[in-house]
Design a protein around this motif. Sequence first.
Motif, short mmCIF file in Angstrom:
data_model
loop_
_atom_site.label_atom_id
_atom_site.label_comp_id
_atom_site.label_asym_id
_atom_site.label_seq_id
_atom_site.Cartn_x
_atom_site.Cartn_y
_atom_site.Cartn_z
N TYR A 66 23.32 -87.30 135.63
CA TYR A 66 23.84 -88.08 134.41
C TYR A 66 23.31 -87.57 133.11
O TYR A 66 23.96 -87.51 132.33
N GLY A 67 22.00 -87.20 133.40
CA GLY A 67 20.97 -86.67 132.01
C GLY A 67 21.49 -85.57 131.73
O GLY A 67 21.86 -85.34 130.43
N LEU A 68 21.92 -84.45 132.61
CA LEU A 68 22.20 -83.27 132.34
C LEU A 68 23.57 -83.28 131.74
O LEU A 68 24.05 -82.47 130.77
N LEU A 70 25.15 -85.70 130.15
CA LEU A 70 25.16 -86.45 128.89
C LEU A 70 24.73 -85.39 128.07
O LEU A 70 25.02 -85.23 126.86
N ASN A 71 23.69 -84.77 128.17
CA ASN A 71 22.99 -83.74 127.52
C ASN A 71 22.56 -84.47 125.94
O ASN A 71 22.61 -83.70 124.90
N ASN A 72 21.96 -85.52 125.97
CA ASN A 72 21.61 -86.17 124.72
C ASN A 72 20.18 -86.73 124.89
O ASN A 72 20.13 -87.83 125.33
N PRO A 73 18.97 -85.94 124.92
CA PRO A 73 17.80 -86.51 125.11
C PRO A 73 17.28 -87.60 124.50
O PRO A 73 16.19 -88.23 124.62
N LEU A 74 18.04 -88.00 123.19
CA LEU A 74 17.80 -89.05 122.44
C LEU A 74 18.24 -90.36 123.09
O LEU A 74 17.87 -91.28 122.65
N LEU A 75 19.29 -90.40 123.70
CA LEU A 75 19.63 -91.51 124.36
C LEU A 75 18.89 -91.74 125.70
O LEU A 75 18.28 -92.58 126.25
N VAL A 76 19.45 -90.58 126.61
CA VAL A 76 18.96 -90.55 127.82
C VAL A 76 18.32 -89.35 128.39
O VAL A 76 19.00 -88.28 128.57
N PRO A 77 17.04 -89.12 128.33
CA PRO A 77 16.51 -87.72 128.89
C PRO A 77 16.42 -87.66 130.36
O PRO A 77 16.64 -88.73 131.18
N GLU A 81 12.75 -84.03 132.13
CA GLU A 81 12.11 -84.15 130.80
C GLU A 81 11.01 -85.61 130.98
O GLU A 81 10.18 -85.48 130.44
N THR A 82 11.57 -86.54 131.40
CA THR A 82 10.71 -87.71 131.61
C THR A 82 9.46 -87.38 132.20
O THR A 82 8.40 -87.90 131.80
N LEU A 83 9.77 -86.73 133.50
CA LEU A 83 8.60 -86.35 134.35
C LEU A 83 7.70 -85.55 133.56
O LEU A 83 6.40 -85.76 133.61
N GLU A 84 7.97 -84.53 132.88
CA GLU A 84 7.26 -83.66 132.13
C GLU A 84 6.41 -84.63 131.16
O GLU A 84 5.22 -84.36 130.94
N ALA A 85 7.26 -85.34 130.32
CA ALA A 85 6.56 -86.18 129.14
C ALA A 85 5.41 -86.89 130.06
O ALA A 85 4.02 -87.17 129.50
N PHE A 86 5.76 -87.67 131.04
CA PHE A 86 4.83 -88.35 131.94
C PHE A 86 3.58 -87.89 132.20
O PHE A 86 2.58 -88.02 131.91
N ILE A 262 11.84 -90.18 123.14
CA ILE A 262 12.44 -91.04 124.10
C ILE A 262 11.82 -90.73 125.37
O ILE A 262 11.78 -91.45 126.25
N ALA A 263 11.69 -89.38 125.61
CA ALA A 263 11.15 -89.09 126.99
C ALA A 263 9.92 -89.78 127.39
O ALA A 263 9.62 -90.42 128.30
#
Lengths: 300, 276
Positions: A66-68, A70-77, A81-86, A262-263
Amino acid sequence: MADAPAAGRPGRALPPVRPEFERDEALEELPAAVQRPLRLRERLSGSEPFRLTVLLVALALGWQVYGLWLNNPLLVPTLGETLEAFWASVLSGVLPLRTWTSLRVLLLGYAAGVGLATVMTVLAITTRTGRDLLQLLTSMLAPLPAIALLPLALLWFGLGEPSTMFVLIHSVLWPLALNTYSGFRSVSETLRMAGQTIGVSGLRFVLKILIPAAFPSILTGLKISWAFSWRSLIAAELVFGVSAGSGGLGWFIFENRNQLEIAQVFAGLITVILIGLLVEGLVFRTVERRTVRRWGMQRA
Amino acid sequence: MSTVTALPTAAAPLLPPPLLSVDGVTLRYTTPEHVVTATQRVDFQVHAGDRFVLLGPSGCGKSTLLKAVAGFLDPVEGEIRLDGRPIRRPGPERVMVFQEFDQLLPWKTVAQNIVFALTENGVARREATDKARHALDTVGLARFADVYPHMLSGGMKQRVAIARAMALEPRILLMDEPFAALDALTRRKMQEELLALWEDVGFTVLFVTHSIEEAIVVGSRILVLSPHPGRVRAELNAHHLDHAASGGEAFHALSRRIHRLLFGEPAAAPRRLAHG
């Protein structure tokens, strides 16, 4: 008795009389064909952790796709990306620090709430006034969201831990006291009388008969109030923000949202979820398996 | 009413002091709507070694009477005494075995259930363990010592409850329809086992049932109670009758007699319009 068919009405079809027999083979011991071990497939589909893991992986994949799309990291990374930020926040030490701050307050508040709930329940089962008080207070205060008490808490205790503790105790105390008390009340009359007839009375009766017998309800109360206290804590931290230089996970989420990281926000949420899963899976499951399931008081 | 057979008072002076004496006991309990009189001035004496049965239809207060002997409720009139001392509260010298299967503590294994009952009453742990093993041996459940109660069948749970009660060595064992919830085959087996145990150990038991057959088989003496409220209708001897006698004439005669005492007409006799 063997001539019973003779008693039938005339013209009615009667069952035929069949020869009798006895089989001595049925008494012989059979070779061990009566039970066989479960096959791997049966074992896996019977294992709850396995099934849950499969479900979790499916959900994670769904998120990533879904994230791919949507391609909008400001709404749903994406999950990646989330794991990277984590991971980055873990390495920088910010996330562990925030988590520790939250957990410490949470455990303190939870312990205080459990202690108070114990006192209230003991009062409720030993005195009638205590019982009335508990019923009245729980029906009045249990529906009150912890967040609604925050403005008052701020006024009374100021910014910081005492206010958070106050809110935490509020969210632990009522559900736990209510569950524990109803657990005590639902202990069967037979079990109570059985305890008394073998000579158990007074405080020992409460400790050795009532508490174990009410344990399924007590455990449910502990689980519910654990979840409630997490929610209240994060909510409180979102409102209080940073206090005395070190904020908790709620603050971490709030701070990163303000900076549109957001991530990082998702990483904070995932931390909350992970801790919840860990406590549920390790602590509560283990306690359940060793107590109520083993005792047959709850189905596996 | 009391013009039936030999008067019990004629033999009274020869008797030793009873183990349990129930004198003019009236029992009442309150439901949300009523005050119910369960028994009205009931008298009976149980002597050491008796298998004393309280028999009656539902509503005759037999279970309430047993609960009063156990110490769960106080008589509003009269007195219950064990060894001459009035009964005040539940206690291990009058252990009760219940009909329900949930009388074992589910969080303790079979052996722990018995050990716990003993240690709670001041028996040292080691001795309690030995006694528990012995008690389980006598009811044939030694193999199940480390199993939790929920894994046992109903009959086995009742055996454990009996073993636990016996291990406490009560002055009198109270049994409230302990086999009523069992299937007929298991019930018969348990009755035989109880009798065998009585032969071996020689305890005193006060046993409540609503089955005439069970009363005759299990009991040595039967107190027949009439219903609403429970009053003493008769006290009969059944020490000479057991399962082996159940096909015989004496067994049937006693059964018919009890039936007549309870319902006013003999069981086997064909229906008559009126008797007189």
